[in-house]
Design an enzyme around this catalytic site. Structure first.
Site, PDB file in Angstrom:
ATOM      1  N   ARG B 259      16.601   7.377   6.441  1.00  0.00           N
ATOM      2  CA  ARG B 259      17.322   7.598   5.192  1.00  0.00           C
ATOM      3  C   ARG B 259      16.749   6.663   4.132  1.00  0.00           C
ATOM      4  O   ARG B 259      17.065   5.485   4.102  1.00  0.00           O
ATOM      5  CB  ARG B 259      18.817   7.328   5.405  1.00  0.00           C
ATOM      6  CG  ARG B 259      19.713   7.873   4.310  1.00  0.00           C
ATOM      7  CD  ARG B 259      21.128   7.349   4.445  1.00  0.00           C
ATOM      8  NE  ARG B 259      21.220   5.975   3.950  1.00  0.00           N
ATOM      9  CZ  ARG B 259      22.104   5.069   4.371  1.00  0.00           C
ATOM     10  NH1 ARG B 259      22.983   5.382   5.302  1.00  0.00           N
ATOM     11  NH2 ARG B 259      22.111   3.846   3.866  1.00  0.00           N
ATOM     12  N   HIS B 263      23.465   5.741   1.349  1.00  0.00           N
ATOM     13  CA  HIS B 263      24.218   6.805   2.050  1.00  0.00           C
ATOM     14  C   HIS B 263      24.630   7.894   1.066  1.00  0.00           C
ATOM     15  O   HIS B 263      24.390   9.080   1.277  1.00  0.00           O
ATOM     16  CB  HIS B 263      25.446   6.207   2.741  1.00  0.00           C
ATOM     17  CG  HIS B 263      26.462   7.217   3.169  1.00  0.00           C
ATOM     18  ND1 HIS B 263      26.197   8.151   4.149  1.00  0.00           N
ATOM     19  CD2 HIS B 263      27.724   7.464   2.752  1.00  0.00           C
ATOM     20  CE1 HIS B 263      27.268   8.927   4.315  1.00  0.00           C
ATOM     21  NE2 HIS B 263      28.200   8.539   3.474  1.00  0.00           N
ATOM     22  N   TYR B 272      23.253  -4.221   3.118  1.00  0.00           N
ATOM     23  CA  TYR B 272      23.214  -4.312   4.588  1.00  0.00           C
ATOM     24  C   TYR B 272      21.859  -3.987   5.195  1.00  0.00           C
ATOM     25  O   TYR B 272      21.697  -4.062   6.387  1.00  0.00           O
ATOM     26  CB  TYR B 272      24.286  -3.375   5.191  1.00  0.00           C
ATOM     27  CG  TYR B 272      24.220  -1.950   4.692  1.00  0.00           C
ATOM     28  CD1 TYR B 272      23.275  -1.047   5.194  1.00  0.00           C
ATOM     29  CD2 TYR B 272      25.102  -1.500   3.705  1.00  0.00           C
ATOM     30  CE1 TYR B 272      23.215   0.248   4.737  1.00  0.00           C
ATOM     31  CE2 TYR B 272      25.039  -0.183   3.252  1.00  0.00           C
ATOM     32  CZ  TYR B 272      24.099   0.690   3.762  1.00  0.00           C
ATOM     33  OH  TYR B 272      24.041   1.980   3.310  1.00  0.00           O
TER      34      TYR B 272
END
Lengths: 326, 366
Positions: B259, B263, B272
């Site tokens: 990815r 998100h 993160y």
């Protein structure tokens, strides 16, 4: 014409629907060879084969999710959850998909499914087998929630539920599965959804109930009649959407109403009916509306389950309270 | 004394290296020489990335709601869509736009959905395809149900669903595998493993060596492919969809990708995720390697690339304009929230609908 029980009314309707529409299939745990743990699907697999009466792996989420999937693709699946307590893992698919499918796709997809399961207490069953979660399902937009209370209504409402183009939660009051027998003609005639059934006409008091509580409510009505009180008894039958017109019309004549349900009182169907009476029928009321319910506790294990549920005595007591108000 | 009653292995397939060269020492599927098909799919991959960039820009400028980017997933998604027939059924999660574009879903449909308008779900693709599915992994069971319907009616149709690495931890995914195995359903379950479930890395989902092996545990043939290699993804999908259509049952494919975006636009992955990991992933992304391969095969060049980029930008701009026109000039009235609740509006909702009509503009606009 045959004298049949409520559960046989369910079976008869399932067989009828499967005969008239090849897209109707029955699926669930133990519904096939075994004919269901209560025998609701007895004989159906022998008659229609194992591709139309399908024993599933033991997986409630799967039953619900695949039922939704099948319903969107031209099938009319009738899924069984073995007991009301086992519907909880299914809620995701009912709330987030079945009830929303038509709306969120602007009618491109629909979900003509039935989820049927035995509900309520009173048969000395183990834990998680005796709850009355109808208010939970009634809170979910896009679903219909139906509960029959007699053999003929089981037959007629089940046929209507299967033929309905939208998802129906069909809750079967297992305590009265075999309580009474009735003449039911297997003529394929359905009964209307979305309306109450007035079981007894009266002029002093309206008793409103549904499902297995019909038994105690009718017995309470008998006792009250012996005391010279004229009691109207309404079987709600379709819990969502709620036919308040029938209830308000009745209460406009009697001026008094007691609502009886096995489910807990807090945020319940009885509360919704009482609130709607306050909203639309308050000036016809001669006394406060009473709710006789299960307690807002966990359903006790079976030694105490009848103490949890409204008794004839509790219903008569509530009726006398509202009748005392002049 | 113990005896082995079951053993398994998971094969990983990759044909095209990150440098655009075919890997040495293995048989390459015939489709690696089907330059017409590969070029068409390459164009769709570029178009999808162009669309994705535009959608993020629309969100950043307040013209679109939260949007889930598909950046980096183009090979996986396009391979899924390209392997399916019109009559097959696609049950996406919520970022497989490339697959849906292959199936005729319009870019303006995608924008309408993320733009807060249900009409996006009444999309231009096959009318039996499922809409975007936010409750994680539930779509796997809807696809299994569709596959069951096709099997019962003996129709040669296949249902395909996509789940992420995070979604593969959910019961719905595992129950779909189980059902597909029990009934030999015409179902292909694709795990698009992009390594991150919002902020939770693949390593925290479980300690299994692969996610594909979950399919094997349920009794399904399962493989892993390089999800940035269009040739591997397409080869695996063609194989699985064909087998399912022939009545040979279901298949699980784990596509290993990354990815490259947050998100969704509501997320900030910098909180993160180390930047060097993302930088490294860019070296393996799917579009550049396919372009190098096609250029090496002399079926693509800079001029065609330039034309493609210009045409893609124009197509995407038209879609954005169409979307913006609909939300500005053809909004859904307040009654629209009632009109598709049921086939026939129940009396209680009819009352609420009439009441809502008295307050048609209350609540204002965004």
């Amino acid at each position: 014409m045959a004298q049949i029980t409520l559960i046989e009314g369910v079976t008869l309707a399932l067989a009828r629907a499967m005969k008239e529409d090849p897209s109707v299939v029955v699926l669930g745990e133990d519904v096939g060879v075994n004919g269901g743990v209560f025998r609701a699907t007895a004989g159906l697999q022998q008659e229609f084969g194992d591709e139309r009466v399908i024993d599933t792996p033991l997986a409630e989420v799967m039953i619900a999710g695949m039922t939704v999937g099948m319903a969107t693709q031209g099938m009319k699946p009738v899924a069984e959850a073995q007991f009301c307590g086992f519907t909880m893992p299914m809620v995701d698919h009912l709330m987030c998909h079945a009830g929303r499918m038509r709306n969120r796709t602007r009618g491109r997809l629909s979900c003509p499914m039935v989820l049927r399961f035995p509900t309520g207490g009173g048969i000395h069953a183990p834990e998680h087998h005796s709850e009355s979660p109808e208010a939970l399902f009634a809170q979910m937009p896009g679903l219909r929630v139906v509960m029959p209370s007699s053999p003929s209504r089981a037959y007629g409402l089940m046929l209507a539920a299967i033929r309905d183009p939208d998802p129906v939660i069909f809750m079967e009051p297992k305590r009265i599965y075999r309580w009474q027998k009735e003449d039911v003609i297997d003529d394929g005639e359905e009964l209307p959804l979305d309306v109450c059934f007035t079981l007894r006409d009266g002029s002093d008091l309206t008793l409103v109930t549904w499902g297995a509580m019909i038994k105690e409510t009718l017995q309470a009505a008998d006792q009250l009649e012996q005391q010279g009180i004229s009691v109207e008894v309404i079987d709600v039958a379709t819990i969502s959407p709620l036919d308040m017109d029938t209830i308000i019309e009745s209460v406009s004549r009697t001026g008094r109403c007691v609502i009886v349900q096995e489910a807990p009182r807090h945020c319940s169907v009885a509360s919704e009916i009482a609130a709607s009476l306050a909203d639309a029928g308050i000036f016809d009321l001669l006394a406060p509306v009473k709710r006789v319910c299960g307690y807002d506790t966990v359903m006790p294990l079976y030694r105490n389950e009848m103490k949890y549920m409204p008794s004839v005595r509790r219903i008569v007591h509530a009726a006398q309270q509202v009748l005392e108000v002049s | 004394m113990a005896r082995t009653v079951a053993a398994f292995k998971v094969d990983h397939f990759q044909f095209l290296g990150s440098d655009g060269k075919l890997l040495d020492g293995q048989q390459v599927p015939a489709l690696a020489r089907d330059f017409e098909r590969l070029t068409e799919l390459y164009k769709l991959m570029v178009l999808t990335r162009t669309f994705d960039k535009k959608a993020v820009a629309l969100q950043r400028t307040g013209k679109l709601g939260t949007y889930a980017s598909c950046l980096g997933h183009e090979a996986a998604h396009i391979a899924i869509g390209a392997s399916m027939q019109e009559e097959d059924c696609f049950a996406p999660m919520y970022r497989e736009y490339g697959a849906q574009f292959c199936r005729g879903v319009k870019m303006s449909d995608v924008l309408l959905y993320w733009g807060g308008d249900e009409r996006g779900n009444d999309f231009s693709g096959p009318k039996h395809d499922f809409a975007w599915c936010v409750p994680i992994a539930t779509q796997c069971l809807h696809a299994a149900g569709a596959a069951m319907a096709y099997k019962l009616r003996q129709e040669p149709r296949v249902a395909v669903s996509v789940v992420g690495d995070g979604g593969s931890s959910k019961g719905d995914f595992l129950e779909a595998i189980n059902a597909a195995s029990a009934w030999k359903l015409p179902l292909v379950l694709v795990i698009v493993n992009n390594q991150w479930a919002i902020s939770v890395p693949r390593s925290k989902q479980n300690n299994a060596a692969t996610l594909a092996q979950k399919g094997i545990a349920g009794g399904l043939p399962s493989i892993q492919v390089d999800g940035n290699d269009l040739i591997a993804c397409l080869w695996a999908m063609d194989k699985a969809v064909t087998a399912a259509r022939q009545g040979k049952g279901a298949f699980v494919i784990e596509m290993m990708t990354y990815r490259l975006s947050d998100h969704t636009t509501a997320d900030d992955a910098r909180r993160y995720r180390p930047q060097d990991e993302v930088d490294d992933a860019w070296d393996h992304e799917p579009i550049a390697r396919l372009r190098r391969y096609l250029i090496d095969q002399q079926v693509w060049d800079d001029e065609r690339e330039q034309t493609l980029l210009e045409e893609s930008a124009e197509t995407v701009q038209q879609a954005a304009d169409e979307y913006l026109d609909i939300v500005a000039n053809k909004p859904q009235p307040v009654t629209a929230m009632f009109d598709y609740m049921y086939a026939e509006l129940p009396h209680d909702l009819a009352e609420q609908r009439a009441y809502a009509e008295e307050f048609p503009e209350d609540g204002g606009h965004h």
